[in-house]
Write an enzyme that holds these catalytic residues in place. Structure first.
Site, PDB file in Angstrom:
ATOM      1  N   GLY A 161      12.479 -22.620 -16.264  1.00 46.69           N
ATOM      2  CA  GLY A 161      13.418 -23.118 -16.705  1.00 46.69           C
ATOM      3  C   GLY A 161      13.045 -24.455 -15.340  1.00 46.69           C
ATOM      4  O   GLY A 161      11.956 -24.811 -14.763  1.00 46.69           O
ATOM      5  N   GLU A 177       5.223 -28.821 -12.486  1.00 39.02           N
ATOM      6  CA  GLU A 177       5.167 -29.152 -14.071  1.00 39.02           C
ATOM      7  C   GLU A 177       6.543 -30.755 -12.956  1.00 39.02           C
ATOM      8  O   GLU A 177       5.674 -32.271 -13.576  1.00 39.02           O
ATOM      9  CB  GLU A 177       5.844 -28.743 -15.446  1.00 39.02           C
TER      10      GLU A 177
END
Length: 369
Positions: free
Chosen positions: A181, A211
């Site tokens: 998420g 990320e």
């Protein structure tokens, strides 16, 4: 005639995939047919090719948040046992047809309860689907083993429950645990109870980190939570600087990640789509491979990225000039990092991966090592 690793040849190579989302790998036609069966009327397109175009363009936004919105529709049609079983079986078949011999595919059970299934029923349906898909592939001469990673959502509060589920099914096909998420605002430290439970149970887990968010996310995943692997981890390059001699100076976190051989589950095409990397040619994987981090190559979401593991490798070959030795190096890295017992990893490396690459290198006229 050139014998470089072309896409067709790469498809024949025995590959290993560690980071692939079940709800990001549906066939477009399957999405359309499941929507019709379930009465799901929210699809933006109802013709498979047009729907495939929509997924790719919506995901190609440079925003992780926008990228994640595409899952509304795939998850929306995966709310029954039949749908989950079909999607999982087709996933195993598609990966086997791409030459993948071992895969760990992840999904979030808590997102598939709207049709009345319980968590255990969801997990069992997916495991049954993987088994069925592997059986079908075997009948066509394609051997694949698929392990399942159970994912908890960072913004939700069910991580301990999902961790317990992963431990409960670890002898039935669940290889480990994951948390995913949007990273910003949802640090993994919110779920320390789940990670402490997993460590007490000697269970494997990976964490999406580094990320969309930077070094603090990676540090927390490793030092607070104890992750075995890093999902993506591309932002570790923020702790690497060029030095005056033409080399590179690693900061303490980057040195720790490399020294400890912590696997990086890198997903090049996905990272370009979400803006974590400007292009394949500029992706940090090139530098990290040169510096010999434990880099692995993955698909992330095959539907949104219109990709496969073979296509990911082919893009890296084009961008960095990689040869068969490089592709074998990535593959052995992945197999070493899999959530399987050591002897089973070794058997796949020595029994399938190295012989498979040796055959391809022999056919290409290259040296076999």
């Amino acid at each position: 005639m050139s014998h470089e690793p072309t896409l067709d040849r790469i498809r024949r190579a025995p590959k290993v995939l560690l980071h692939d989302h079940l709800d990001g790998g549906l066939r477009p036609r399957t999405v359309v047919e499941l929507a019709e069966q379930a009465g799901y009327g929210a699809l933006p397109e109802t013709e498979p090719d047009a729907l495939a175009d929509w997924f790719a363009s919506a995901a190609d936004s440079g925003s992780l948040e926008r990228y994640l919105e595409t899952f509304t529709h795939t998850v929306g049609v995966m709310q029954s046992r039949g749908a989950l079983l079909r999607v999982a079986a087709e996933c195993a078949e598609d990966l086997a047809d791409d030459g993948v011999v071992y895969a760990e595919v992840r999904f979030a059970p808590e997102q598939h309860l709207e049709g009345g299934l319980g968590l255990d029923q969801v997990v069992q349906a997916v495991l049954d689907g993987f088994e069925e898909g592997a059986r079908r592939a075997r009948e066509r001469g394609r051997e694949i083993r698929v392990g399942c990673l159970l994912t908890a959502m960072r913004h939700a509060a069910r991580s301990r429950e999902i961790a317990e589920l992963a431990v409960r099914y670890r002898t039935s096909g669940v290889a480990g645990f994951d948390i995913a998420g949007a990273e910003a605002g949802h640090p993994p430290t919110r779920h320390l109870d789940a990670f402490e439970f997993l460590r007490r149970e000697n269970a494997h887990f990976t964490i999406h980190a580094g990320e969309a968010f930077g070094l603090p996310s990676i540090w927390e995943a490793l030092q607070w939570c104890g992750a075995d692997r890093l999902g993506h981890g591309v932002r570790i390059v923020d702790d690497i600087e060029p030095d005056p001699d033409g080399g590179y100076r690693l900061g303490r976190l980057a040195s720790y990640v490399r020294d400890k051989r912590i696997p990086l589950e890198m997903c090049p095409s996905s990272n370009v789509q979400t803006g974590a990397a400007p292009s394949i040619a500029e992706h940090p994987i090139g530098l990290l491979r040169r510096l010999r981090f434990r880099v692995t190559v993955n698909t992330d979401n095959r539907l949104q990225g219109r990709t496969s593991l073979s296509e990911e490798f082919a893009r890296l070959v084009s961008a960095f000039g990689y040869d068969w030795d490089d592709l074998q190096w990535f593959t052995v890295n992945a197999m070493k990092s899999a959530f399987l017992p050591f002897d089973e990893r070794l058997a796949l490396i020595n029994g399938r991966i190295k012989p498979g690459f040796a055959e391809l290198k022999w056919a290409a006229g290259g040296a076999v090592r």
